[in-house]
Design an enzyme around this catalytic site. Structure first.
Site, PDB file in Angstrom:
ATOM      1  N   ARG A 287     -35.362  12.323 -61.719  1.00  0.00           N
ATOM      2  CA  ARG A 287     -34.034  11.500 -61.951  1.00  0.00           C
ATOM      3  C   ARG A 287     -34.485  10.571 -61.700  1.00  0.00           C
ATOM      4  NH1 ARG A 287     -31.537  15.532 -58.703  1.00  0.00           N
ATOM      5  NH2 ARG A 287     -33.288  15.986 -57.729  1.00  0.00           N
TER       6      ARG A 287
ATOM      7  N   GLN B 267     -25.881  -7.421 -38.427  1.00  0.00           N
ATOM      8  CA  GLN B 267     -25.816  -8.605 -40.291  1.00  0.00           C
ATOM      9  C   GLN B 267     -26.602  -8.124 -41.215  1.00  0.00           C
ATOM     10  OE1 GLN B 267     -25.220 -12.734 -39.279  1.00  0.00           O
ATOM     11  NE2 GLN B 267     -26.541 -12.964 -41.220  1.00  0.00           N
TER      12      GLN B 267
ATOM     13  N   ASN C 140     -27.929  -9.221 -44.768  1.00  0.00           N
ATOM     14  CA  ASN C 140     -28.002 -10.688 -45.252  1.00  0.00           C
ATOM     15  C   ASN C 140     -29.424  -9.990 -46.954  1.00  0.00           C
ATOM     16  OD1 ASN C 140     -27.111 -12.262 -43.794  1.00  0.00           O
ATOM     17  ND2 ASN C 140     -29.169 -12.722 -42.846  1.00  0.00           N
TER      18      ASN C 140
ATOM     19  N   ARG D  87     -39.507 -19.003 -49.739  1.00  0.00           N
ATOM     20  CA  ARG D  87     -38.890 -19.509 -47.927  1.00  0.00           C
ATOM     21  C   ARG D  87     -39.133 -19.281 -46.818  1.00  0.00           C
ATOM     22  NH1 ARG D  87     -33.587 -19.678 -50.771  1.00  0.00           N
ATOM     23  NH2 ARG D  87     -33.183 -17.958 -52.866  1.00  0.00           N
TER      24      ARG D  87
ATOM     25  N   HIS E 166     -38.947 -19.565 -40.816  1.00  0.00           N
ATOM     26  CA  HIS E 166     -37.891 -19.547 -40.537  1.00  0.00           C
ATOM     27  C   HIS E 166     -37.958 -18.971 -39.494  1.00  0.00           C
ATOM     28  CE1 HIS E 166     -35.998 -20.651 -44.552  1.00  0.00           C
ATOM     29  NE2 HIS E 166     -36.691 -21.368 -43.822  1.00  0.00           N
TER      30      HIS E 166
ATOM     31  N   LYS F  89     -35.802  -8.365 -37.199  1.00  0.00           N
ATOM     32  CA  LYS F  89     -35.505  -9.254 -38.622  1.00  0.00           C
ATOM     33  C   LYS F  89     -36.282  -7.353 -39.563  1.00  0.00           C
ATOM     34  CE  LYS F  89     -34.717 -14.378 -39.899  1.00  0.00           C
ATOM     35  NZ  LYS F  89     -35.473 -14.884 -40.533  1.00  0.00           N
TER      36      LYS F  89
ATOM     37  N   TYR G 217     -31.875  -8.026 -45.853  1.00  0.00           N
ATOM     38  CA  TYR G 217     -32.862  -7.748 -44.500  1.00  0.00           C
ATOM     39  C   TYR G 217     -31.682  -7.454 -43.909  1.00  0.00           C
ATOM     40  CZ  TYR G 217     -32.055 -12.910 -44.205  1.00  0.00           C
ATOM     41  OH  TYR G 217     -31.346 -14.544 -44.359  1.00  0.00           O
TER      42      TYR G 217
ATOM     43  N   ASP H  55     -37.585 -26.749 -45.993  1.00  0.00           N
ATOM     44  CA  ASP H  55     -38.656 -26.236 -45.818  1.00  0.00           C
ATOM     45  C   ASP H  55     -39.556 -27.411 -45.649  1.00  0.00           C
ATOM     46  OD1 ASP H  55     -37.273 -23.670 -44.972  1.00  0.00           O
ATOM     47  OD2 ASP H  55     -37.510 -22.816 -46.585  1.00  0.00           O
TER      48      ASP H  55
END
Length: 182
Positions: free
Chosen positions: A23, A47, A49, A59, A62, A72, A132, A170
């Site tokens: 399933r 938070q 995201n 990306r 950071h 994170k 995240y 970046d």
């Protein structure tokens, strides 16, 4: 949930228990108590995201400086990414080293990247939805980065069969040697 150590202390791959049959599947994607026990930490997440990116989008790298440093907990719910964490803690024995993990919608792995690390990823699939949780709110005044292809870091980004797609931000990040770090 199982926390698997990486070559850098404090960065961990989180493997949830997945229950699947014809399933589909079910798993608990986050449980604060189980996360704390598995990682030996006591971070609170404030938070969530969600980003969607197409193949070849890169990306990063950071991070946020104190007092707004972020841990994170990252995962992929659609597609696949190659995710990297770089130790930017000056007093760490692994300062300037990196670890990476492939996260996919099928392996359900999560990557725990604590405060003190730069983070980035590249999309391996046609597109990917990347979720995240962070331990601190986004604070533009503390937002920093390191150029993704820094020679001193020597990150071995995977070949995705095309040129990476980067934001202007970046592309213009400073080199590791000139970056503000922890």
């Amino acid at each position: 949930m199982k926390a698997v150590p990486t070559a850098i202390a404090d960065v961990m791959v989180i493997e949830p228990r997945v229950f699947g049959d014809a399933r589909g599947f079910f798993y608990e994607s986050f449980n604060q108590q189980a996360f704390n026990e598995a990682t030996g930490t006591n971070f609170e997440f404030v938070q969530d995201n969600h980003s969607r990116s197409s193949k070849g989008v890169l990306r990063g790298l950071h991070y946020q400086l104190p007092p707004h440093a972020q841990g994170k907990l990252v995962r992929v719910v659609r597609g696949a990414v190659w995710d990297v964490a770089v130790d930017i803690r000056k007093n760490s024995p692994t300062f300037g080293q990196w670890v990476a993990e492939t996260l996919t919608e099928d392996n359900h792995k999560q990557f725990w990247i604590p405060p003190g690390f730069a983070h980035g990823f590249v999309v391996l699939s046609d597109s990917a939805d990347f979720l995240y949780k962070t331990t601190n709110y986004y604070a533009p005044q503390s937002d920093r980065g390191i150029v993704w292809n820094d020679q001193d870091l020597g990150i071995q980004w995977p070949d995705v069969g095309m040129e990476f797609l980067l934001s202007d931000k970046d592309r213009k990040q400073p080199a590791f040697k000139g970056a503000e770090v922890f």
